[in-house]
Design an enzyme around this catalytic site. Sequence first.
Site, short mmCIF file in Angstrom:
data_model
loop_
_atom_site.label_atom_id
_atom_site.label_comp_id
_atom_site.label_asym_id
_atom_site.label_seq_id
_atom_site.Cartn_x
_atom_site.Cartn_y
_atom_site.Cartn_z
N ARG A 6 -2.36 -14.04 5.34
CA ARG A 6 -3.10 -13.21 6.51
C ARG A 6 -2.49 -13.36 7.89
NH1 ARG A 6 -7.33 -9.63 4.83
NH2 ARG A 6 -7.99 -9.81 6.97
N HIS A 44 -2.25 -5.24 1.79
CA HIS A 44 -3.46 -5.85 1.53
C HIS A 44 -3.27 -7.53 1.13
CE1 HIS A 44 -7.49 -6.78 0.20
NE2 HIS A 44 -7.14 -7.39 -0.93
N ASN A 69 -1.85 0.53 6.76
CA ASN A 69 -1.20 -0.59 7.47
C ASN A 69 -0.43 -1.33 6.28
OD1 ASN A 69 -3.41 -1.42 5.91
ND2 ASN A 69 -4.77 -2.19 7.57
N GLU A 76 -10.43 -10.42 -6.70
CA GLU A 76 -9.42 -9.44 -6.71
C GLU A 76 -8.54 -9.66 -7.66
OE1 GLU A 76 -10.05 -8.67 -1.85
OE2 GLU A 76 -8.08 -9.31 -2.72
N TYR A 122 -12.59 -2.04 -2.93
CA TYR A 122 -13.13 -2.09 -1.63
C TYR A 122 -14.54 -2.05 -1.64
CZ TYR A 122 -8.31 -1.35 0.39
OH TYR A 122 -7.10 -1.84 0.84
N LYS A 128 0.75 -1.31 0.03
CA LYS A 128 0.07 0.01 -0.09
C LYS A 128 0.80 1.29 0.02
CE LYS A 128 -4.07 -1.90 2.33
NZ LYS A 128 -4.87 -1.78 3.68
N THR A 176 -5.83 -6.21 11.11
CA THR A 176 -5.99 -4.87 10.42
C THR A 176 -5.17 -3.58 11.28
OG1 THR A 176 -8.14 -5.66 9.68
CG2 THR A 176 -7.68 -3.31 9.29
N ARG A 192 2.34 -6.11 9.70
CA ARG A 192 1.69 -4.87 10.00
C ARG A 192 2.11 -4.30 11.32
NH1 ARG A 192 -4.30 -6.52 7.82
NH2 ARG A 192 -4.37 -5.19 5.93
P1 IDP Z 1 -7.91 -6.15 6.18
O1 IDP Z 1 -7.15 -5.23 5.21
O2 IDP Z 1 -7.36 -6.50 7.25
O3 IDP Z 1 -8.61 -7.07 5.38
P2 IDP Z 1 -10.64 -4.68 6.22
O4 IDP Z 1 -11.60 -4.59 7.39
O5 IDP Z 1 -10.91 -5.23 4.97
O6 IDP Z 1 -9.01 -4.69 6.65
O7 IDP Z 1 -10.31 -2.96 5.88
C1 IDP Z 1 -9.66 -2.81 4.49
C2 IDP Z 1 -8.80 -1.38 4.73
O8 IDP Z 1 -9.20 -0.41 5.02
C3 IDP Z 1 -7.81 -1.80 6.02
O9 IDP Z 1 -6.51 -2.69 5.50
C4 IDP Z 1 -7.38 -0.42 6.20
O10 IDP Z 1 -6.38 0.12 5.16
C5 IDP Z 1 -8.55 0.18 5.95
N1 IDP Z 1 -9.48 0.37 7.28
C6 IDP Z 1 -10.20 -0.45 8.02
N2 IDP Z 1 -10.84 -0.09 9.18
C7 IDP Z 1 -10.47 1.33 9.29
C8 IDP Z 1 -10.81 2.14 10.13
O11 IDP Z 1 -11.55 2.04 11.15
N3 IDP Z 1 -10.28 3.49 10.07
C9 IDP Z 1 -9.60 3.61 8.64
N4 IDP Z 1 -9.29 2.67 7.92
C10 IDP Z 1 -9.98 1.69 8.22
MG MG Z 2 -10.09 -7.03 3.76
#
Ligand code: IDP
Ligand code: MG
Length: 372
Positions: free
Chosen positions: A318, A348, A345, A359, A282, A242, A324, A335
């Site tokens: 993962r 992805h 973070n 994806e 997304y 990212k 996350t 992360r």
């Molecule tokens: P993941 O990347 O661990 O699968 P997801 O819940 O799918 O997590 O969220 C996608 C991306 O959205 C996260 O990797 C992060 O960059 C962003 N994100 C998720 N939750 C939040 C939040 O509460 N605030 C800001 N950004 C968030």
């Molecule tokens: Mg996700």
Amino acid sequence: MVTANQHRAVLWDMDGVIVDSADYHMRSWQETFRQTGINFTADSFKQIFGMRNDEIIRSVLGKDFTQEKFEAIVRAKEVTFRRLIKDNVKAFPGVLRLLADIDEAGFLQALVSSTPMENITLITETLGIKHYFQHILSGYDVTEGKPSPQGYLLAAQRLGVSPENCVVIEDAIVGVKAAKNGGMKCIAVTNTHPTASLVEADLVVSSLELVNTKVVEQLLSLGKVSTERSSNRMERSLVLIKPDAMQRNLAGAIIQRFEGRGLKIVGMKLLHMDKALAKRHYAVHEGKPFFDSLVDYITSSPIVAIVFEGENAIDLIRKTMGATDPAKTEKGTIRADFGLDIQNNAVHGSDSPENAVKEIALFFKKNEIFKS
Ligand code: IDP
Ligand code: MG
């Protein structure tokens, strides 16, 4: 009290893992061969590095030497080695802390080295680490050298720990093979050989400073995950490096974490996502409070998109990434080590086989993915 970790063990190689001794081995061979009238250069040493003593002597003297001559040369070399290193014993970074942490966590530890016991005693006593090992095995305790797993299996047996509950720490290609031949997990450290030659290990690190007891525990529990499943599926998953990681030049370090776990790159490109692609990628988060900010962020600079292939790739990726939120994820994950906050973070990874297929199709055409 018997803790769960007393049924788990860490088995250490010594030269090149615990102690920085390559230079002293080279100089002692040089001195020993000089006394027999043979010029032995640093270049010759590169060729023999990692070979057993008998193979080294054969490669230098040819086939024609008696058992007595062989033993005399080895004895002279090892005496010289101990004389040269005696006042220069130096542990690699992170080793002393890791030995203490693993001990504190209740794991058993053994030292499995192909060198004579006199060398092991000198090194372990000088570094004050002998008490960490519940068992020590020298090259003279086994009939087969690495890549035979004999030494590691014998050490595990003496500790009363089954091979699948052992993690071996190695720097040599034959050492990694020995661990895997014995059905053990292996962490390889690139003190002697480059990452590319150590990929058979479960994890490859540039320094043991990057390893902690959590990493050891994770490796052992990854083994459990795969044995619980009746078969290991070959899977593909999408990884994005990212914008926050790209801006901090972390692409290489992140790719190395995945490759170190045996995942293969079968597709890779640098691209600047536009808003349309970001919204499709997304889509499941549409309507959430962070959605607009997430789209702005992911389109803020070029990113690297990778298709990785491997056994249970989705789950493995993962676990390697961590949860996350970097502040809440386990130590030793990408992360935790590189993420800045819940949005920034670093990486992805697809979260299910269905989403992985969707994806990958968003980012790659069929002919941009190659057979591993
Ligand atoms: P993941 O990347 O661990 O699968 P997801 O819940 O799918 O997590 O969220 C996608 C991306 O959205 C996260 O990797 C992060 O960059 C962003 N994100 C998720 N939750 C939040 C939040 O509460 N605030 C800001 N950004 C968030
Ligand atoms: Mg996700």
